[in-house]
Design an enzyme around this catalytic site. Structure first.
Site, PDB file in Angstrom:
ATOM      1  N   GLU A  46      -5.933   5.423  -0.217  1.00 18.53           N
ATOM      2  CA  GLU A  46      -5.156   4.192  -0.296  1.00 18.53           C
ATOM      3  C   GLU A  46      -6.074   3.095  -0.837  1.00 18.53           C
ATOM      4  O   GLU A  46      -7.091   2.783  -0.225  1.00 18.53           O
ATOM      5  CB  GLU A  46      -4.620   3.776   1.074  1.00 18.53           C
ATOM      6  CG  GLU A  46      -3.569   4.705   1.645  1.00 18.53           C
ATOM      7  CD  GLU A  46      -3.072   4.232   3.004  1.00 18.53           C
ATOM      8  OE1 GLU A  46      -3.186   3.022   3.296  1.00 18.53           O
ATOM      9  OE2 GLU A  46      -2.605   5.077   3.785  1.00 18.53           O
ATOM     10  N   ASP A  57      -3.611  -8.162   7.816  1.00 20.63           N
ATOM     11  CA  ASP A  57      -4.955  -7.612   7.977  1.00 20.63           C
ATOM     12  C   ASP A  57      -5.858  -8.476   8.848  1.00 20.63           C
ATOM     13  O   ASP A  57      -5.735  -9.697   8.890  1.00 20.63           O
ATOM     14  CB  ASP A  57      -5.596  -7.424   6.598  1.00 20.63           C
ATOM     15  CG  ASP A  57      -4.856  -6.391   5.764  1.00 20.63           C
ATOM     16  OD1 ASP A  57      -4.683  -5.274   6.286  1.00 20.63           O
ATOM     17  OD2 ASP A  57      -4.443  -6.696   4.640  1.00 20.63           O
TER      18      ASP A  57
END
Length: 258
Positions: A46, A57
């Site tokens: 990824e 995040d």
């Protein structure tokens, strides 16, 4: 057959997916990191598309985004780095990012570039399902791209089944409602969530992400899914070992898998 579908057709357990941010720690590291990930035995790569406001995040990935952007990483640069990747990379490659930079680049052009370089799927956490169905599903599918949706402990059974209906790759199970980042262990509350989703007997395979960092958490997560995703812990390895990067990547991932 799409490489993602082929992977889960041939390997139905303990799939290891590795996330890293393109252009981190150094601008030209992207392909070398990918090659080391495949050599170490991971199953999916990824690649994070750097963005100035990665809302899902935690600090580790946020910092890697900032550094990558400061290094000069851009969408155009990334596709340039990936143009010959299929001469050395044979496992599925997924791009993970946010919708705004893709719209700015041009959705059709973005998907065409993905097909050209050999990208297999997309993870876009801020893409609403209805917008995907109305505007992007046909475009993605015409370029052979699998769209991977995320679910969390707060996602209703109705919504999970709807996601399963419109998915054709794998489902990304966010292990908790928090942001990304390596946590210490897997809680009983998380296990209850994993068991609940497993009992739904979905048609799509499931990978668990957020908080997976080592052999113990990878194996534990894999008991309740088809495998797991490591992101923040891997990025920390990259940041700590800039000089012997390949050796550090291979050693870390082999330890996780074995």
């Amino acid at each position: 057959m799409n490489r993602i579908n082929n992977l889960f057709h041939t390997k139905n357990e303990r799939v290891l997916s590795i996330y890293f941010t393109a252009g981190y720690p150094k601008l030209e590291d992207t392909l070398g990191i990918m090659e080391a990930i495949e050599e170490a035995g991971a199953d999916i790569i990824e690649i994070g598309i750097p963005y100035s406001d990665p809302i899902a995040d935690g600090p580790t990935i946020q910092e890697s985004n900032l550094i990558a952007l400061e290094n000069g990483m851009s969408m155009k640069m990334l596709f340039g780095q990936l143009k010959d990747m299929r001469s050395t990379i044979h496992i599925p490659v997924v791009l993970m990012g946010y919708l705004n930079p893709i719209i700015q680049f041009g959705v059709e052009e973005f998907c065409a570039k993905c097909k050209e370089v050999g990208v297999d799927g997309l993870i876009l956490p801020d893409l609403p399902m209805q917008q995907f169905l109305d505007e992007y599903k046909e475009i993605f599918e015409s370029h052979g791209l699998r769209n991977i949706f995320l679910i969390s402990p707060q996602t209703s059974e109705k919504r999970i089944r709807e996601i399963d209906l419109y998915s054709n790759g794998f489902i990304y199970m966010v292990s908790s409602h928090s942001i990304t980042g390596a946590k210490s262990g897997i809680t009983e509350e998380q296990i209850s969530y994993f068991e609940r989703v497993k009992a739904m007997d979905l048609k799509n395979p499931r990978l668990i992400g957020f908080g997976i960092s080592d052999q113990e958490t990878f194996q534990k997560a894999s008991q309740y899914s088809h495998g797991a995703i490591i992101g923040s812990a891997f990025i920390k390895i990259l940041g700590q070992t800039p000089e012997n990067q390949k050796e550090a990547i291979v050693a870390y991932l082999k330890k996780v898998k074995n």
